[in-house]
Motif scaffolding. Structure first.
Motif, PDB file in Angstrom:
ATOM      1  N   TRP A   1      23.207 -46.054  52.449  1.00  0.00           N
ATOM      2  CA  TRP A   1      22.941 -45.987  54.011  1.00  0.00           C
ATOM      3  C   TRP A   1      23.575 -44.509  54.135  1.00  0.00           C
ATOM      4  O   TRP A   1      24.120 -43.578  53.445  1.00  0.00           O
ATOM      5  CB  TRP A   1      23.685 -46.752  54.866  1.00  0.00           C
ATOM      6  N   ASP A   2      22.932 -43.901  55.414  1.00  0.00           N
ATOM      7  CA  ASP A   2      23.155 -42.467  55.595  1.00  0.00           C
ATOM      8  C   ASP A   2      24.422 -41.904  55.740  1.00  0.00           C
ATOM      9  O   ASP A   2      24.885 -40.792  55.817  1.00  0.00           O
ATOM     10  CB  ASP A   2      22.148 -41.867  56.681  1.00  0.00           C
ATOM     11  N   GLU A   3      25.499 -43.029  55.908  1.00  0.00           N
ATOM     12  CA  GLU A   3      26.756 -42.547  55.764  1.00  0.00           C
ATOM     13  C   GLU A   3      27.242 -41.820  54.544  1.00  0.00           C
ATOM     14  O   GLU A   3      28.360 -41.167  54.464  1.00  0.00           O
ATOM     15  CB  GLU A   3      28.162 -43.867  56.118  1.00  0.00           C
ATOM     16  N   ILE A   4      26.668 -42.056  53.523  1.00  0.00           N
ATOM     17  CA  ILE A   4      27.124 -41.328  52.253  1.00  0.00           C
ATOM     18  C   ILE A   4      26.657 -39.842  52.224  1.00  0.00           C
ATOM     19  O   ILE A   4      27.363 -39.279  51.177  1.00  0.00           O
ATOM     20  CB  ILE A   4      26.066 -41.908  50.883  1.00  0.00           C
ATOM     21  N   LEU A   5      26.324 -39.344  53.356  1.00  0.00           N
ATOM     22  CA  LEU A   5      26.021 -37.968  53.567  1.00  0.00           C
ATOM     23  C   LEU A   5      27.629 -37.439  53.922  1.00  0.00           C
ATOM     24  O   LEU A   5      27.693 -36.211  53.875  1.00  0.00           O
ATOM     25  CB  LEU A   5      25.109 -37.485  54.722  1.00  0.00           C
ATOM     26  N   GLU A   6      28.465 -38.277  54.480  1.00  0.00           N
ATOM     27  CA  GLU A   6      29.702 -37.934  54.992  1.00  0.00           C
ATOM     28  C   GLU A   6      30.626 -37.313  53.714  1.00  0.00           C
ATOM     29  O   GLU A   6      30.780 -37.886  52.828  1.00  0.00           O
ATOM     30  CB  GLU A   6      30.522 -38.852  55.489  1.00  0.00           C
ATOM     31  N   GLY A   7      31.031 -36.061  53.904  1.00  0.00           N
ATOM     32  CA  GLY A   7      31.974 -35.370  52.901  1.00  0.00           C
ATOM     33  C   GLY A   7      31.246 -34.775  51.924  1.00  0.00           C
ATOM     34  O   GLY A   7      31.666 -34.290  50.939  1.00  0.00           O
ATOM     35  N   GLY A   8      29.807 -35.033  51.743  1.00  0.00           N
ATOM     36  CA  GLY A   8      28.786 -34.340  50.867  1.00  0.00           C
ATOM     37  C   GLY A   8      28.151 -35.292  50.015  1.00  0.00           C
ATOM     38  O   GLY A   8      28.566 -36.539  49.729  1.00  0.00           O
ATOM     39  N   LEU A   9      26.783 -35.276  49.876  1.00  0.00           N
ATOM     40  CA  LEU A   9      25.968 -36.046  49.237  1.00  0.00           C
ATOM     41  C   LEU A   9      26.024 -36.302  47.606  1.00  0.00           C
ATOM     42  O   LEU A   9      26.211 -35.059  47.087  1.00  0.00           O
ATOM     43  CB  LEU A   9      24.453 -36.007  49.619  1.00  0.00           C
ATOM     44  N   ALA A  10      26.239 -37.488  46.972  1.00  0.00           N
ATOM     45  CA  ALA A  10      26.266 -37.525  45.686  1.00  0.00           C
ATOM     46  C   ALA A  10      24.887 -36.813  45.245  1.00  0.00           C
ATOM     47  O   ALA A  10      23.818 -36.980  45.922  1.00  0.00           O
ATOM     48  CB  ALA A  10      26.131 -39.072  45.424  1.00  0.00           C
ATOM     49  N   PRO A  11      25.002 -36.287  43.902  1.00  0.00           N
ATOM     50  CA  PRO A  11      23.997 -35.596  43.331  1.00  0.00           C
ATOM     51  C   PRO A  11      22.554 -36.178  43.235  1.00  0.00           C
ATOM     52  O   PRO A  11      21.590 -35.332  43.526  1.00  0.00           O
ATOM     53  CB  PRO A  11      24.247 -35.310  41.973  1.00  0.00           C
ATOM     54  N   ASN A  12      22.487 -37.344  42.796  1.00  0.00           N
ATOM     55  CA  ASN A  12      20.914 -37.983  42.754  1.00  0.00           C
ATOM     56  C   ASN A  12      20.814 -39.050  43.717  1.00  0.00           C
ATOM     57  O   ASN A  12      19.710 -39.942  43.378  1.00  0.00           O
ATOM     58  CB  ASN A  12      20.885 -38.490  41.324  1.00  0.00           C
ATOM     59  N   ALA A  13      21.438 -39.292  44.675  1.00  0.00           N
ATOM     60  CA  ALA A  13      21.456 -40.187  45.833  1.00  0.00           C
ATOM     61  C   ALA A  13      20.007 -40.343  46.415  1.00  0.00           C
ATOM     62  O   ALA A  13      19.576 -39.245  46.893  1.00  0.00           O
ATOM     63  CB  ALA A  13      22.633 -40.332  46.726  1.00  0.00           C
ATOM     64  N   THR A  14      19.477 -41.335  46.704  1.00  0.00           N
ATOM     65  CA  THR A  14      18.392 -41.667  47.672  1.00  0.00           C
ATOM     66  C   THR A  14      19.149 -42.008  49.173  1.00  0.00           C
ATOM     67  O   THR A  14      19.988 -43.048  48.838  1.00  0.00           O
ATOM     68  CB  THR A  14      17.493 -42.529  47.295  1.00  0.00           C
ATOM     69  N   VAL A  15      18.701 -41.705  50.243  1.00  0.00           N
ATOM     70  CA  VAL A  15      19.382 -42.076  51.418  1.00  0.00           C
ATOM     71  C   VAL A  15      18.497 -42.995  52.213  1.00  0.00           C
ATOM     72  O   VAL A  15      17.424 -42.581  52.318  1.00  0.00           O
ATOM     73  CB  VAL A  15      19.775 -40.654  52.276  1.00  0.00           C
ATOM     74  N   MET A  16      19.157 -43.901  52.777  1.00  0.00           N
ATOM     75  CA  MET A  16      18.393 -44.820  53.819  1.00  0.00           C
ATOM     76  C   MET A  16      18.885 -44.237  55.044  1.00  0.00           C
ATOM     77  O   MET A  16      20.055 -44.523  55.319  1.00  0.00           O
ATOM     78  CB  MET A  16      18.678 -46.238  53.413  1.00  0.00           C
ATOM     79  N   SER A  17      18.151 -43.953  55.910  1.00  0.00           N
ATOM     80  CA  SER A  17      18.665 -43.308  57.412  1.00  0.00           C
ATOM     81  C   SER A  17      18.382 -44.323  58.344  1.00  0.00           C
ATOM     82  O   SER A  17      17.146 -44.667  58.422  1.00  0.00           O
ATOM     83  CB  SER A  17      17.495 -42.004  57.588  1.00  0.00           C
ATOM     84  N   TRP A  18      19.308 -44.989  58.608  1.00  0.00           N
ATOM     85  CA  TRP A  18      19.219 -46.030  59.869  1.00  0.00           C
ATOM     86  C   TRP A  18      19.735 -45.641  61.348  1.00  0.00           C
ATOM     87  O   TRP A  18      19.213 -46.096  62.011  1.00  0.00           O
ATOM     88  CB  TRP A  18      20.159 -47.334  59.429  1.00  0.00           C
ATOM     89  N   ARG A  19      20.712 -44.517  61.165  1.00  0.00           N
ATOM     90  CA  ARG A  19      21.189 -44.332  62.487  1.00  0.00           C
ATOM     91  C   ARG A  19      20.249 -43.112  63.179  1.00  0.00           C
ATOM     92  O   ARG A  19      20.740 -42.024  63.601  1.00  0.00           O
ATOM     93  CB  ARG A  19      22.753 -43.683  62.387  1.00  0.00           C
TER      94      ARG A  19
END
Length: 760
Positions: free
Chosen positions: A378-396
């Protein structure tokens, strides 16, 4: 072979009962999602028990899939030498899209062309929508037509939370059948939560013994005071054997399952089973209420070993590309007070607790990548910097998607505004209990998954979108079906069909046929396509009220609060003049006089601010601004049960200043304002409010007034004034501020929701 038959196929093959008396007449095409190209031709193809079904070896799984239905319904004699016509699967070299297909129906043949079996499968889904009600042993006419089709987006997902409420294997398969028939290709299976752990992990048996069960479950809504519980132990989990069976079942329908294993938050159930995974020594239980909890995984080597062991078993069960690791709503409370975590932050040279979350996600991503998988969060994984290969689900909202895409990360859109099917879908007060919000069918249909802030180059990182189904208030399969369908039908067309093909009136017309198919297999869908919508129109101070339906059905109405009567009440033709306080009710009837719409009822209260000019210092949040600023003084109050209708305006973390211009010097005796106070949804009534007035020559200022009755769900403010005459009214509404520790949304600013401002 009959065991291979599934309800989803039946759903799309059983059709309009009215056709039973005209079996030689094919049904008109009403395909959902609407194809990219379709050309109607003269004639019909007559499907019989002798129709031959054949094709190239690469299509054998799809051929077997189609034959299983035809064999059950028509006793089809496969590869008969007496066949007068045939259904043939071929490779179409002109098709480059792996999910694209061509469907050419002629009087003597049906040719299904595709590049892959997946494309052929979607062609079959379209074909089955052209088949009317089947009677064994008889010819079934199918309209001759030529179709060329391919999807708009590569990711077309539906989600289901089984952690809040557990659902049987049979229902999971039915759910997969239904979404596959709508050409969805992904099932996001939310398996772990604070309220229950639903996947068997053999190395950690306490997950099955303890984490899978809670002591009791909340009755009613989270915001109800006092909260009540049923006192009954509740839970369950899926064995690895059951999961393998479901994965295989989905694979036969070209649906990839993405499992979600939450981390670092939403982990109280796991910590209840293995307390050493948490940040304190205090024992906890599996959660019995909904919401966000402070219990999160502590980033120790013990925790990472546990999660790596879980991942090892998960990747063996799910052959798809992705593992969803959650990452959302992870409070930092325990990390802030944990000596271990604070020391860990220093040792790893992390900025703060958000940096720790990024470290946590990045470390788990590396391990999951080592297993040949990629992560989604979920888009909170953007907090503090995004993991290198992550796909983001934007819910907020879409901001997370925009931010991630600009960093060249793949994104999937799941915003609450258009994709949360746990929200109310009607403003009718009789709707079954839901978490809140308001998401009608039409709004789902008009969703565009491409955010406006992306360039053409950045748009390529948008994989698609997904409908989310959180089940706090869905205890039964029937309730899930009611909340999901037909909104998932609308979203399927958003994700598959070209924007140029989509028209809502045309969609609702096709949906009527579609719902008849649902009737045949007992899908408990919500039927709101006949629902009446109303809007107050202000043109230079002249007020009228407009009624409408999706397909312009005839509406009967009254303005005295009585229920409309068939052939007796007024027929709506033009907007209704509103010259006094009016209680309007309306209904749609069928030709036999049966009510086919819910009762529409609204009261327009002509107080002194109605029709006047209103100005706000800040715009409401786009998700809660359906009525615009005029909604605050249009004479119509919002729902007593929910905050998501067009009469409630929502502001996230902002002070609100309201200015109302009354035109002329006007006596004011009182002002009433209503605030929502649903703390479980991060909504807090303000602590104070202030009124100022402009008279003929001076501004009359007042002090802030403390709001006292802030314990109820709806907070009513009623202030009386003496000898006030004003041409302008100013209202200051400060935001509540930061949500305190221990509450849902702790650490975030609160929402402010405002209803009608009534000036008398």
């Amino acid at each position: 072979m009959k065991s291979y038959l599934f309800l989803g196929i039946l759903c799309f093959c059983l059709f309009n009962c009215k056709q039973e008396n005209s079996k030689k007449t094919p049904i008109p095409p009403n395909i959902i999602p609407i194809p990219l190209e379709q050309e109607l031709k003269e004639g019909t193809f007559n499907l019989t028990k002798d129709t031959n079904v054949s094709g190239e070896t690469r299509f054998h799984s799809v051929i077997r899939y189609l034959r299983s239905y035809l064999d059950d319904q028509l006793q089809l004699h496969s590869n008969t030498t007496t066949a007068q016509n045939e259904i043939k699967f071929v490779t179409d070299t002109n098709i480059t899209d792996n999910e694209g297909y061509s469907l050419d129906i002629n009087e003597n043949s049906i040719i299904i062309g595709s590049k892959t079996s997946k494309g052929a499968f979607y062609a079959v889904q379209t074909l089955l929508q052209l088949i009317p009600v089947v009677n064994n042993g008889e010819e079934i006419p199918i309209q001759c037509i030529k179709i060329k089709d391919k999807p708009r987006f590569q990711y077309r997902g539906m989600h289901l939370d089984v952690a809040r409420h557990y659902f049987s294997v049979a229902f999971i398969k039915k759910y997969i059948d239904l979404i596959a028939s709508l050409k969805y290709n992904t099932f996001h299976w939310h398996l772990t939560e604070d309220q229950g752990w639903r996947i068997e992990i053999k190395k950690y048996p306490k997950l099955q013994e303890i984490a899978a069960y809670r002591d009791e479950t909340l009755i009613g809504h989270y915001n109800d005071q006092p909260q009540k519980f049923d006192g009954k132990k509740y839970g369950g989990y899926y064995t690895q054997k059951e999961i393998k069976d479901i994965v295989a079942y989905a694979s036969e329908r070209f649906v990839t399952i993405i499992p979600e294993i939450e981390m670092p938050g939403h982990s109280q159930a796991a910590i209840a089973a293995y307390p050493e995974l948490g940040c304190t020594d205090t024992p906890v239980k599996v959660a019995t209420t909904w919401g966000v909890f402070d219990e999160v995984y502590c980033p120790t080597e013990t925790t990472f070993k546990f999660l790596e062991d879980v991942v090892d078993e998960v990747v063996d069960l799910f052959p798809g590309k992705y593992i969803h690791i959650g990452g959302d709503e992870a409070p930092k409370t325990k990390w802030k007070t944990s000596e271990f975590c604070q020391q860990f932050i220093k040792e790893k040279n992390l900025k703060d607790e958000h940096g720790l979350q990024s470290y946590f996600i990045t470390r788990m991503e590396k391990y999951i990548n080592s297993k040949g998988k990629q992560i989604i969060g979920w888009d909170e994984i953007l907090e503090g910097g995004l993991a290198p290969n992550a796909t983001v689900m934007s819910w907020r909202g879409v901001e997370g998607a925009v931010k991630a895409a600009k960093k060249k990360h793949n994104v999937i859109l799941t915003p609450t505004s258009h994709c949360y099917f746990d929200y109310y879908q009607s403003e009718n007060e009789n709707e079954p209990l839901a978490i809140g919000g308001y998401l009608p069918l039409e709004k789902v249909y008009h969703f565009n998954p491409i955010p406006e802030d992306l360039t053409k180059e950045e748009e390529k990182y948008v994989l698609g979108a997904q409908g989310n189904v959180w089940t706090e208030y869905m205890k039964t399969p029937e309730k899930v079906e009611y909340m999901v369908f037909p909104r998932a039908v609308a979203l399927s067309e958003v994700l598959w069909s070209s924007e140029n093909q989509k028209k809502y009136v045309n969609f609702t017309s096709r949906l009527r046929y579609f719902q008849q198919r649902f009737n045949h297999i007992g899908v408990n869908y919500a039927n709101h396509i006949y629902e009446i919508n109303g809007n107050l129109i202000d043109r230079n101070g002249k007020l009228t009220y407009r009624l409408s339906t999706a397909n312009n059905e005839e509406i009967l109405y009254t303005i005295d609060g009585s229920v409309p009567i068939y052939k007796q009440s007024s027929l709506y033709k033009n907007p209704i003049d509103i010259k006094k306080t009016t209680h309007l009710k309306a209904l749609v009837f069928d030709k036999n006089g049966n009510k086919i719409s819910p009762l529409f009822s609204t009261k327009i209260n002509l107080h002194k601010a109605v029709g006047k000019k209103i100005t706000l210092n800040t715009e409401p949040n786009p998700s809660y601004n359906a009525g615009g600023s005029k909604a605050l003084i249009n004479g119509v109050s919002g729902s007593n049960k929910r905050y998501g209708d067009k009469e409630w305006l929502g502001f996230f973390g902002k002070d609100v200043n309201v200015s109302i211009d009354l035109d002329t010097l006007t006596p004011i005796n009182s002002i009433k304002i209503r605030f929502h106070n649903g703390n479980g949804q991060w909504i807090y009534a303000p602590k104070k409010i202030k009124f100022d007035f402009v008279g003929t020559e001076q501004v009359k200022k007042h002090d802030f007034i403390s709001i006292q009755n802030r314990d109820s769900l709806l907070c009513n403010v009623h202030v009386k004034f003496n000898n006030i005459k004003a041409s302008k009214v100013y209202i200051d509404i400060p935001n509540y501020g930061i949500i305190p520790e221990g509450k849902q949304g702790a650490g975030y600013k609160a929402w402010t929701f405002i209803d009608e401002i009534i000036i008398n």
